[in-house]
Enzyme design. Sequence first.
Site, mmCIF file in Angstrom:
data_model
loop_
_atom_site.group_PDB
_atom_site.id
_atom_site.type_symbol
_atom_site.label_atom_id
_atom_site.label_comp_id
_atom_site.label_asym_id
_atom_site.label_seq_id
_atom_site.Cartn_x
_atom_site.Cartn_y
_atom_site.Cartn_z
ATOM 1 C CB CYS A 103 -27.756 33.801 -8.960
ATOM 2 S SG CYS A 103 -28.337 35.302 -8.175
ATOM 3 C CD GLU B 83 -26.594 40.333 -3.890
ATOM 4 O OE1 GLU B 83 -27.185 40.721 -4.904
ATOM 5 O OE2 GLU B 83 -25.918 39.295 -3.854
#
Lengths: 648, 648
Positions: free
Chosen positions: A411, A315
């Site tokens: 998240c 990521e």
Amino acid sequence: MNNIKRVQLQPIPLKQVKISGGFWSKYAKLIKEVTIPYQWEVLNDRVPGVPLSHAIKNFRIAAGEMEGEFAGMVFQDSDVYKWLEAVSYSLAVYPDPELEKIADEVIDLIARAQQSDGYLNTYFIIKEPDKKWTNLRDSHELYCAGHLIEAAVAYYEATGKKKLLDVACRFADHIDSIFGPEPGKKRGYPGHEEIELALVKLYRVTGEEKYLRLSKYFIDERGEKPLYFEIEAKARGDEWDEQWASYFQVHLPVREQTSAEGHAVRAAYLYSGMVDVAVETGDESLIQACKKLWDNITTKRMYITGGIGSSSFGEAFTFDFDLPNDTVYAETCAAIGLVFFAHRMLQIDPDRRYADVMERALYNSVISGMSLDGKKYFYVNPLEVWPEACEKNKVKAHVKYTRQPWFKCACCPPNLARLLASLGKYIYSIRDNELYVHLYVDSEVQTKISENEVKVRQETEYPWDGRIVINILPERELDFTLALRIPGWCKDAKVSVNGEEIDISGIMDKGYAKIKRLWKPGDRIELLLSMTVMRVKANPNVREDEGRVAIQRGPVIYCLEEMDNGPNLNNIVLPKECKFEVKYEKDLLNGVCVIETEAEREDYGSWGEELYKVDVNVSYKPVRIKFIPYFAWANRAPGEMMVWVREK
Amino acid sequence: MNNIKRVQLQPIPLKQVKISGGFWSKYAKLIKEVTIPYQWEVLNDRVPGVPLSHAIKNFRIAAGEMEGEFAGMVFQDSDVYKWLEAVSYSLAVYPDPELEKIADEVIDLIARAQQSDGYLNTYFIIKEPDKKWTNLRDSHELYCAGHLIEAAVAYYEATGKKKLLDVACRFADHIDSIFGPEPGKKRGYPGHEEIELALVKLYRVTGEEKYLRLSKYFIDERGEKPLYFEIEAKARGDEWDEQWASYFQVHLPVREQTSAEGHAVRAAYLYSGMVDVAVETGDESLIQACKKLWDNITTKRMYITGGIGSSSFGEAFTFDFDLPNDTVYAETCAAIGLVFFAHRMLQIDPDRRYADVMERALYNSVISGMSLDGKKYFYVNPLEVWPEACEKNKVKAHVKYTRQPWFKCACCPPNLARLLASLGKYIYSIRDNELYVHLYVDSEVQTKISENEVKVRQETEYPWDGRIVINILPERELDFTLALRIPGWCKDAKVSVNGEEIDISGIMDKGYAKIKRLWKPGDRIELLLSMTVMRVKANPNVREDEGRVAIQRGPVIYCLEEMDNGPNLNNIVLPKECKFEVKYEKDLLNGVCVIETEAEREDYGSWGEELYKVDVNVSYKPVRIKFIPYFAWANRAPGEMMVWVREK
């Protein structure tokens, strides 16, 4: 007071800002009425068909009030904390006793889960009580602590209630007893940064210097050799792989870092914490590092949407000008992190380039993360999508073409909720007798300038319209400076005060028109930002975007969707000279400006069955195409989407 | 004799074909003089700096002649077998007593490693003797057996020596005793197909029908429910994940499969085996399936280079028209597999479309897999490379921009060796009194037509030149048909016999010009294939290639390299009308035709530091660009490469 702190702008607290109408009030309402209740249901595992969160249950089990096993990610607690933080911001603006009661009950539960020494993390309490603090690299204990602290500060500021703040302080004290440069303490720091900025918030609200010292320690120690992650890995009988150093931003001491590396959310949170510590300690060396990192991100590693992190592997940031549109990551949380970083940079250096990026991220890669109904989310925010490829070519499996009701790793949804619920904080700042307007949002702010109460009211349909009316309402005549941001994208801005146009060319300061005068109650400013449709080109080093153009109007990036333009968007070419027609469609996508134009579409006649053909005669047939705002894509039927369109 | 077999062409055995000069003789020489010796050294772990193979050591350990552990992939044995197969083909053409002695010693070693029941696999013999045949899905036991059989048949045909053939038969007999539809046998089949086509070769050379029956059984059983992989997973206490079915081509019984799915090498080997079984058993249903699979690959799932398998995940096919150029897989072995499949289809249906694809793969995605010095290899054959992205964006980590001296998983290097060493097999076929010329290769073939010895000699500088002279040398006047393939890419072909042009329009049959006459010794045919530079477009459904063009001349696909054209190849645009200049450069890349033209390059003046800019004035400046053959890329300094160039 240190130098940096002296020049620093102060954001105006959330309670003093009301978002009254227009574009962002819809979001405020949505977050309060839909998103926060929806996410509460999800956290309690009461939404059918949605991946089980188990987050509230984990607290019940940790508090000894329920039998069961821990479930979810090791950082599952943070979903609850971020949700509580969102609730806090919402309560600060819209008091709601029922919601506050739910929050109080959650806070009671959290307090009951806290251990006597202050420790608080449901994963370790339930599952590995003897493994606490043994794997900072992966365990997210300090990350979760940071989110607890942020929630606690927000709840205290919203309600004046101290219970969660006390929980947070007890945990912070415990952490302070474990980590630090002093002999006998572990020289650790978090694998996922977050606690740094949180501890500065805690310091600011409590005045306890040890929290600032601890934050500074985490930042100073990061990347120093011998590397703590290597030490703790050895202690676990595990190996540290140096290849992963940049993922965690420990490849160098933070002051020596000059390019944004690794996991983009971690990076953005770290840089935000670095600014906070710099402000409070007067550390110019941290500011210099932040400026370099900022420049690297915004001139070399940021999508036009404000998305950051080009690769699904880790990521993460990759390298300069590597901004693939279809294998992209651009996590919603990373764009949110960029807003945090931008907002902090803006306070220490009121230059529109920070506000421009903040606005770019907000209107594009942040809100693209949420469906217009507030209940579905993107983790990844692509700039080009061919749905079948997402389904069938696993290189793109991380790219979804429909927003999801929740995630195993969830998240982003509560992160969106807390940012959008606190948007009021990002609009204005104050310094001495200067009032800054960073964002054009239909809103009202009540503040004090030189001890005098001043109310300022913006009225605007921005971003659909470039006209902003600002009413100045001081309690009595008052000499101060109103600094209005003239966005970098705006080629023609006009300002008039009480109907009289003023020449702003002589009063521009780093992109802000600074209007200093004796303001009288009822003074009225009209700002006209020209909102032509812009053809944007990417730096020629961005190989993916060569020969392509993106369409922007105001701060809003546009895209083509299959729904409006048929399949195979890559055979549409935009002639160099085309006339754009802007229309506000009130019934489309909750009301958006769309952009239409005459383009051309490649026409191969009847191609037949061949895969490759020689000397093909390509003709172009005119086609009317329709762009919609990027953030609103994927709210209708699933299909292709494209931001960077081929140019003829 | 069944129908299919009756119409089938027979490839002319390797020993009867001499590749005497020109393009392919360089490869034949390279394989014999460099690649085979180099690979032998690697297999013996004697090349410094190269990943250890351990393949020969594994046999020594299995034979009980050395202490140690198994090392390498579970299919490490196959590297030795494929190398032996390459050696066999080389010996068939170029006798070499020293090399034959080494081969004999390896064969002796293999024989000593074989167990008394015929079982032979060094991984299981050394490491998991009690786990034999318990995990066909992953263990590659049958795959390795297949390669052993292919090597054994090749070595027998080359040398007449039966030792390895006996080893192979004993193992095949053992396998036959374990697997099959009969009660008491396991109803298994390989996770990686290969043994199917090998068993047909073994049947053809031994006449033992049980080998054909076993091959047919493996093919018939594949994909039938209940799925064997599920049964054996359960027996191991493991789970079978249905998502993986297509990876292994077990998502459907093979006759019901209509699109090429899963691991591309496995697929191509399976389809090749299906043709073989169909030919020997007269099974039309298998042929029909193969035709559908062929059409799917070649009209929807094949790169212009003949590469197949679009995704690094599973080294697999993805879906129709998904042919990304930069995240591509296109494994060298898969292109080789496509040659196998094409060659088999061509024998049952002498249509140039099969030969066209065979030629496409050979001249492009196959030989791009090997460096011009014969010692370095590509596993993945990309069509667009930005080296920094391969290094730093892990989505492209599988794409290398320099060939490697070896691989941990080293399937491609010896596969290249065996294919290139056996190229003579692919040039000609015969059926009754028809002699087919599929490939234009400077070569000589000696065969029998209606019991008469005929020699045919091709002289050509193909693919650099389209002139092919064919000398017909029958032992006496003989009436037969010479079928000359007129490649699909060729828009203008002229044929003359003894200086007299003949009109081929009336004698074309599925892309072959069939010249039937009474041939006299010394008859001379001249074939002129026009070799203009072609601009090739991809089917508009291939989104990645929209607005782009590839350059082809003869069967050779071209590319741009940074070395010749500077960095950022994506800002080069090829005007619609441009004149191509073809030059043979004898000192470049072992002698290649290059193509030069005047193109344009986007010019942004001095762009500055910005990442995005509005209303940029793009001008185009003329630039001379140089294309080199795709297969020869990455043989000089590392840099960018691009096949599909933007078209203006």
